[in-house]
Design a protein around this motif. Structure first.
Motif, PDB file in Angstrom:
ATOM      1  N   HIS A 158      17.711 116.885  95.878  1.00 16.79           N
ATOM      2  CA  HIS A 158      16.556 117.096  95.221  1.00 16.79           C
ATOM      3  C   HIS A 158      15.134 118.440  95.531  1.00 16.79           C
ATOM      4  N   VAL A 159      16.052 119.746  95.307  1.00 19.58           N
ATOM      5  CA  VAL A 159      15.027 120.379  95.803  1.00 19.58           C
ATOM      6  C   VAL A 159      15.514 121.352  94.519  1.00 19.58           C
ATOM      7  N   ALA A 160      14.071 122.289  94.194  1.00 16.67           N
ATOM      8  CA  ALA A 160      13.836 122.890  92.774  1.00 16.67           C
ATOM      9  C   ALA A 160      15.005 123.603  92.824  1.00 16.67           C
ATOM     10  N   PRO A 161      15.745 124.242  91.500  1.00 20.70           N
ATOM     11  CA  PRO A 161      16.085 125.499  90.709  1.00 20.70           C
ATOM     12  C   PRO A 161      15.538 126.409  91.260  1.00 20.70           C
ATOM     13  N   ILE A 162      16.540 127.003  91.098  1.00 18.48           N
ATOM     14  CA  ILE A 162      16.482 128.609  91.496  1.00 18.48           C
ATOM     15  C   ILE A 162      17.378 129.543  90.226  1.00 18.48           C
TER      16      ILE A 162
ATOM     17  N   PRO B 254      20.185 120.154  93.180  1.00 19.65           N
ATOM     18  CA  PRO B 254      18.794 119.405  92.623  1.00 19.65           C
ATOM     19  C   PRO B 254      19.562 118.033  92.368  1.00 19.65           C
ATOM     20  N   GLN B 255      20.618 117.490  92.734  1.00 19.95           N
ATOM     21  CA  GLN B 255      20.578 116.285  92.522  1.00 19.95           C
ATOM     22  C   GLN B 255      21.441 116.073  93.252  1.00 19.95           C
TER      23      GLN B 255
ATOM     24  N   MET C 294      23.808 130.997  91.873  1.00 22.90           N
ATOM     25  CA  MET C 294      23.055 130.909  91.275  1.00 22.90           C
ATOM     26  C   MET C 294      23.336 128.930  90.072  1.00 22.90           C
ATOM     27  N   LEU C 295      24.480 128.782  89.644  1.00 16.89           N
ATOM     28  CA  LEU C 295      25.151 128.089  89.260  1.00 16.89           C
ATOM     29  C   LEU C 295      25.315 127.357  90.198  1.00 16.89           C
ATOM     30  N   LEU C 296      25.928 127.766  91.461  1.00 15.69           N
ATOM     31  CA  LEU C 296      26.362 126.940  92.473  1.00 15.69           C
ATOM     32  C   LEU C 296      25.035 125.462  93.051  1.00 15.69           C
ATOM     33  N   TRP C 297      23.834 126.192  92.846  1.00 14.82           N
ATOM     34  CA  TRP C 297      23.304 125.836  93.303  1.00 14.82           C
ATOM     35  C   TRP C 297      21.865 124.793  92.401  1.00 14.82           C
ATOM     36  N   ASN C 298      21.809 125.696  91.033  1.00 14.68           N
ATOM     37  CA  ASN C 298      21.521 124.691  90.117  1.00 14.68           C
ATOM     38  C   ASN C 298      22.022 123.439  89.988  1.00 14.68           C
TER      39      ASN C 298
END
Length: 113
Positions: A43-47, A39-40, A31-35
């Motif tokens: 350009h995907v939404a946080p999970i 997103p930067q 989750m931390l890596l994705w968020n």
């Protein structure tokens, strides 16, 4: 003998908690890596935490559970063992079947493009 059984019993009881803790830590890291990255970059939404856990479990199901050996997780070792036990005629027959299947797929795939 009794103390050895009690020691194994404790491990058996504590193992699910350890697995759950490990899954929670890995999901939190995903989750931390994705968020913090995607997103930067894409350009995907946080999970959420639960979405990260789902992504992690899906990846493990699709790509294997790390049995080692560097092979594909879909039974490569089993196929190698089966191939070793074949006669030369069986090997040629198998190769022809696979060639026919793969070439047929390649031909059909290129026609659709």
């Amino acid at each position: 003998m009794r103390s050895r059984f009690n020691n194994n019993k404790k491990k058996f009881i504590l193992m699910p908690f350890g697995i759950a803790a490990l899954l929670a830590i890995i999901s939190y890291v995903v989750m931390l890596l994705w968020n913090n990255l995607l997103p930067q970059i894409l350009h995907v939404a946080p999970i959420t935490f639960w979405q990260a856990m789902g992504i992690f479990i899906l990846c493990k199901l699709l790509f294997g559970f790390g049995r080692g050996g560097g092979g594909a997780p879909w039974g490569r070792h089993r196929m190698e063992e089966r191939f070793k036990g074949m006669t030369p005629e069986e090997k040629e027959e198998f190769k022809e079947k696979m060639k026919h299947r793969l070439c047929g797929w390649k031909r059909n795939h290129s026609e659709n493009s």
